[in-house]
Design an enzyme around this catalytic site. Structure first.
Site: not given
Ligand SMILES: Cc1cc2nc3c(=O)[nH]c(=O)nc-3n(C[C@H](O)[C@H](O)[C@H](O)COP(=O)(O)OP(=O)(O)OC[C@H]3O[C@@H](n4cnc5c(N)ncnc54)[C@H](O)[C@@H]3O)c2cc1C
Length: 381
Positions: A133, A248
């Site tokens: 991410s 995962e």
């Molecule tokens: C506890 C925890 C551990 C994590 N560990 C890791 C890790 O070790 N390494 C790593 O790389 N990442 C990690 N992550 C990150 C995680 O993969 C991302 O937070 C997740 O993929 C969501 O991305 P974002 O936070 O950028 O949210 P965004 O992508 O900005 O999403 C925000 C909101 O919009 C919605 N949304 C976005 N796109 C769409 C769509 N196309 N259709 C419908 N809804 C949509 C999402 O569902 C969400 O509700 C972790 C996250 C958490 C909470």
């Protein structure tokens, strides 16, 4: 000692279960695991080493890399006994190495990568983290911008990752970067093994609302990595990353899914309120459904990166976790000791919010189920 060859398969599994139960009763730490920093790292590695010395790590991994090549059934039995023994949650700093970096190396790595890294993961010598991410590239992972410039036999990495769980205590990272500057979206990416002590890396921990500094931002300032560290082929990283995410979202949470079933039983044993008891009965039924889906999926996907159906179970598990934690808080009340203490239900309740974000947010899992499992048309983008 009984003659194993004279036992029926069911007797052999029973013997395996009893051996696991006996070993866990004698060895599983009962003290709470420290939640962050070097203490947490030492605890996780020591517990991993103890399990390795007892022959309980890498049950399904190939023997030539230190595993036991047992079946998914034995793996399930181990996790059932592990949960029943109250052993430390597997959702700790060993999670990435054991559950998706290791399996990705087994599926996509070169012989040299497997021979070097897999035994170290199993022996509890190293911690792995994930660097997928980025700010602005979470759900939309293919938009990532961290770049890798090829110079001779090296890749020079520049950019930033975020939400990297346990990056502050990790030795290696599964790092996804753009190695073809002219490429777009999921083309031209590479999945690279990144040593976390490489010059040019800085890590800034992030505290979660549950308390600990569980994840971190990672910055890369001209970090030099050998081209040999690419897993699954240069500019072919999307395919390797899909294997990682398959693990995962598929089998990685097996132990946690089984543990949740035991957590529901723990609440039922403490409940003397008839209204709450009816709610817990529903949760018990849901947990039974989760368990049945989990076992069916694990047995059907034991030979490689799991299918997209894993998203159905991952999503159900995430949302059920939150319902179970709600019930726990209603049962005990917010000021009970078992809610307030560091490793109590209060921690699990707050931590549970992240279940519908980590590894792909709930909406993304629903998109995957719609498009890849049910074959529904993709929506307009
Ligand atoms: C506890 C925890 C551990 C994590 N560990 C890791 C890790 O070790 N390494 C790593 O790389 N990442 C990690 N992550 C990150 C995680 O993969 C991302 O937070 C997740 O993929 C969501 O991305 P974002 O936070 O950028 O949210 P965004 O992508 O900005 O999403 C925000 C909101 O919009 C919605 N949304 C976005 N796109 C769409 C769509 N196309 N259709 C419908 N809804 C949509 C999402 O569902 C969400 O509700 C972790 C996250 C958490 C909470």
């Amino acid at each position: 000692m009984s003659d194993v060859s004279a036992q029926t398969p069911v007797e052999q599994l029973d013997a395996f279960r009893h051996e696991a139960r006996r070993w866990l009763a004698a060895n599983a730490p009962q003290e709470p695991a420290p939640s962050e920093g070097l203490e947490a790292r030492d605890f996780v590695l020591r517990w991993q080493q103890r399990q390795h010395d007892g022959g309980w790590t890498g049950l399904t991994w190939p023997k030539r890399y230190g595993g036991r090549e047992l079946s998914a059934i034995e793996q399930i039995i181990w996790f059932e006994e592990y949960a029943a023994a109250g052993a430390p949650s597997t959702h700790d700093a060993s999670f990435v190495g054991m559950n998706h970096a290791g399996p990705t190396l087994i599926a996509c790595g070169t012989e040299a990568q497997k021979a070097f890294h897999l035994p170290k993961i199993l022996r509890g010598e190293v911690i792995w983290c994930q660097g997928f991410s980025e700010p602005g590239s979470g759900s939309d992972l293919a938009s990532l911008r961290t770049s890798g410039r090829i110079e001779g036999d090296e890749i020079i990495v520049s950019g930033q990752k975020i939400w990297c769980s346990y990056a502050d205590m990790a030795d290696y990272q599964e790092l996804l970067i753009r190695t073809d500057p002219a490429s777009k979206r999921h083309h031209g990416l590479s999945w690279v093994i990144c040593p976390m002590d490489a010059p040019g890396i800085s890590v800034r921990p992030i505290r979660t609302m549950a308390g600990p500094k569980k994840f971190a931002e990672v910055f890369y300032d001209d970090v030099r990595l050998p081209l040999n560290n690419v897993v699954g082929g240069l500019n072919n990283g999307w395919s390797t990353a899909m294997s990682t995410l398959g693990f995962e979202r598929g089998t990685a949470s097996l132990a946690l899914q089984i543990r949740l079933v035991y957590k529901v039983e723990e609440l039922i044993a403490r409940c003397d309120d008839p209204v709450l008891a009816a709610r817990l009965a529903d949760l018990r039924a849901e947990a039974a459904a989760l368990r049945a889906m989990t076992y069916r999926f694990a047995l059907a996907n034991e030979d490689g990166p799991p299918s997209s159906e894993g998203s159905m179970i991952r999503l159900y598990f995430a949302e059920l976790t939150q319902r179970v934690m709600d019930a726990a808080i209603d049962l005990y009340g917010v000021s009970a000791g078992c809610v307030l203490k560091d490793h109590g239900w209060g921690f699990d309740y707050l931590d549970g919010f992240s279940e519908t974000i980590a590894g792909g947010a709930a909406e993304i899992q629903r998109n995957i189920i719609g498009e890849r499992v049910l074959g529904l048309p993709r929506g307009a983008r």
